[in-house]
Design a protein around this motif. Sequence first.
Motif, PDB file in Angstrom:
ATOM      1  N   LYS A  68      12.168  56.140   5.082  1.00 22.94           N
ATOM      2  CA  LYS A  68      12.188  55.759   3.657  1.00 22.94           C
ATOM      3  C   LYS A  68      12.170  54.249   3.456  1.00 22.94           C
ATOM      4  O   LYS A  68      12.221  53.779   2.319  1.00 22.94           O
ATOM      5  CB  LYS A  68      13.449  56.334   2.992  1.00 22.94           C
ATOM      6  N   SER A  69      12.113  53.489   4.545  1.00 19.86           N
ATOM      7  CA  SER A  69      12.404  52.049   4.452  1.00 19.86           C
ATOM      8  C   SER A  69      11.247  51.190   3.975  1.00 19.86           C
ATOM      9  O   SER A  69      11.425  49.997   3.726  1.00 19.86           O
ATOM     10  CB  SER A  69      12.879  51.529   5.809  1.00 19.86           C
ATOM     11  N   ASN A  70      10.044  51.762   3.867  1.00 19.14           N
ATOM     12  CA  ASN A  70       8.886  50.991   3.411  1.00 19.14           C
ATOM     13  C   ASN A  70       8.694  49.727   4.256  1.00 19.14           C
ATOM     14  O   ASN A  70       8.473  48.636   3.735  1.00 19.14           O
ATOM     15  CB  ASN A  70       9.032  50.619   1.926  1.00 19.14           C
ATOM     16  N   HIS A  71       8.836  49.885   5.577  1.00 22.63           N
ATOM     17  CA  HIS A  71       8.624  48.821   6.564  1.00 22.63           C
ATOM     18  C   HIS A  71       9.731  47.760   6.603  1.00 22.63           C
ATOM     19  O   HIS A  71       9.621  46.802   7.364  1.00 22.63           O
ATOM     20  CB  HIS A  71       7.267  48.135   6.363  1.00 22.63           C
ATOM     21  N   HIS A  72      10.766  47.915   5.794  1.00 23.41           N
ATOM     22  CA  HIS A  72      11.885  46.966   5.887  1.00 23.41           C
ATOM     23  C   HIS A  72      12.749  47.262   7.109  1.00 23.41           C
ATOM     24  O   HIS A  72      13.485  46.394   7.580  1.00 23.41           O
ATOM     25  CB  HIS A  72      12.735  47.000   4.614  1.00 23.41           C
ATOM     26  N   GLY A  73      12.666  48.493   7.609  1.00 22.25           N
ATOM     27  CA  GLY A  73      13.390  48.870   8.819  1.00 22.25           C
ATOM     28  C   GLY A  73      12.432  49.080   9.976  1.00 22.25           C
ATOM     29  O   GLY A  73      11.305  49.556   9.796  1.00 22.25           O
ATOM     30  N   LYS A  74      12.869  48.668  11.171  1.00 21.79           N
ATOM     31  CA  LYS A  74      12.067  48.868  12.378  1.00 21.79           C
ATOM     32  C   LYS A  74      12.977  49.338  13.510  1.00 21.79           C
ATOM     33  O   LYS A  74      14.121  48.898  13.623  1.00 21.79           O
ATOM     34  CB  LYS A  74      11.357  47.577  12.802  1.00 21.79           C
ATOM     35  N   ALA A  75      12.453  50.230  14.342  1.00 17.38           N
ATOM     36  CA  ALA A  75      13.170  50.650  15.540  1.00 17.38           C
ATOM     37  C   ALA A  75      12.767  49.729  16.692  1.00 17.38           C
ATOM     38  O   ALA A  75      11.606  49.330  16.800  1.00 17.38           O
ATOM     39  CB  ALA A  75      12.843  52.102  15.877  1.00 17.38           C
ATOM     40  N   VAL A  76      13.736  49.386  17.528  1.00 23.21           N
ATOM     41  CA  VAL A  76      13.475  48.474  18.647  1.00 23.21           C
ATOM     42  C   VAL A  76      14.062  49.084  19.915  1.00 23.21           C
ATOM     43  O   VAL A  76      15.282  49.237  20.025  1.00 23.21           O
ATOM     44  CB  VAL A  76      14.093  47.078  18.416  1.00 23.21           C
ATOM     45  N   GLU A  77      13.204  49.442  20.861  1.00 19.44           N
ATOM     46  CA  GLU A  77      13.695  50.027  22.103  1.00 19.44           C
ATOM     47  C   GLU A  77      14.187  48.936  23.043  1.00 19.44           C
ATOM     48  O   GLU A  77      13.666  47.818  23.073  1.00 19.44           O
ATOM     49  CB  GLU A  77      12.600  50.857  22.781  1.00 19.44           C
ATOM     50  N   TYR A  78      15.187  49.268  23.832  1.00 15.99           N
ATOM     51  CA  TYR A  78      15.845  48.325  24.743  1.00 15.99           C
ATOM     52  C   TYR A  78      14.878  47.689  25.731  1.00 15.99           C
ATOM     53  O   TYR A  78      14.978  46.498  26.027  1.00 15.99           O
ATOM     54  CB  TYR A  78      16.957  49.068  25.489  1.00 15.99           C
ATOM     55  N   ASP A  79      13.947  48.451  26.241  1.00 13.08           N
ATOM     56  CA  ASP A  79      13.016  47.949  27.243  1.00 13.08           C
ATOM     57  C   ASP A  79      12.247  46.739  26.714  1.00 13.08           C
ATOM     58  O   ASP A  79      11.593  46.808  25.681  1.00 13.08           O
ATOM     59  CB  ASP A  79      12.024  49.065  27.630  1.00 13.08           C
ATOM     60  N   GLY A  80      12.342  45.609  27.405  1.00 11.96           N
ATOM     61  CA  GLY A  80      11.658  44.392  26.963  1.00 11.96           C
ATOM     62  C   GLY A  80      12.254  43.787  25.709  1.00 11.96           C
ATOM     63  O   GLY A  80      11.552  43.120  24.932  1.00 11.96           O
TER      64      GLY A  80
END
Length: 366
Positions: free
Chosen positions: A274-286
């Motif tokens: 629902k974040s309209n690109h204001h939220g992003k997921a970031v994986e630990y790798d790198g």
Amino acid sequence: ADEFPIWGEIMRGEVHLVNIDASGIRMTKDGYIGAKAVFCKLDWDAYKKDPPSLPMFRFLVSTSGCEGRRNQVVVDLAQITEKTKAYDKSLKLQNRSDVRAMDPTGFVFHESRVGSTLVANSLTAMNPAANRVYSESNPINNALKSDNPQLFRDVVYLMGRTNRIEEENMFFKVSSIGSKRISVMREAFPETPWIFVYREPVQTMMSHLDPAKVDVQKNGRIMAVCTRARRSPPRDLFDLVEQQGRRVDELSDQEFCAAHLASLCESALQELKKSNHHGKAVEYDGLIDKLLDDIIPNHFGVTVDDKARQRVFEVSKTYSKAKTRSVDVNWVEDSEKKEAHSTPEIRGASELFLSQSYTELKKYSV
């Protein structure tokens, strides 16, 4: 500030919000009453100089002598917010910048034991003078628990007040359980960017339940952050477990841990959608490269120059929760080691409860 002698230190930005008590809060037609705000002078220079030595806000509070009431100023939260906003407005009208309130630059949510403290340390180290970072602070945690967006806005306003002309950016790394209340933050600050940090399931589980490090009680129960809610599980965890055709009371400790972590990931996923690109997921790798090349400059909108990049690389060499330099605190990549040392119970629980959310999170990742 002389017009408010009782709150002079607060008005002048000489003391900082270190806690709130919303247990007595009552809603009114104009907002809320009954919440208390606790202020104390924090030694921000100590944290900014060496973030890994004070990796959590509670350590900064302690080293600043703010745990006891002797150095605290306790006032009504709604009232002090109204007074500080009036004072700050009067300064602005006079073209004075003695004290001002920084808007939040970004929020960091996370799955727990996935590198979020490294993110906080990096945000501080890249430009210590300009950046103020709150790492799992009581005021933010308690404000989120209140489920009150107005109170949350007020708390962020008070925490953003500064009398340091060089401070420009403010970040909040929230405790992992706060991932279940991202919606409160989003309602309070719909345009503010945020991230959710996560990790490959078995590696995350091993960070919590490594058999070589975990505490086991006499009754065989595992003592870990991810099993704390075992005695009184929240409703969403019951629902998540039932969706897998299981019952909470029959879960092993490994399965309960995985279900708890999955509940955090699922909550974050709901908000990411629902974040309209204001939220992003970031994986630990790198993680460091992702921060420097994308998240900080493009998502949080803060310039990363060569000096900032070098400072982040330096702080990333130190274990993020070192707290002391008296032992070997050099950080070593351990993902492959975690995988190799994982048990069948950990791998099975990860697959049952975490594999689906992990796959979904990748769709929203940088």
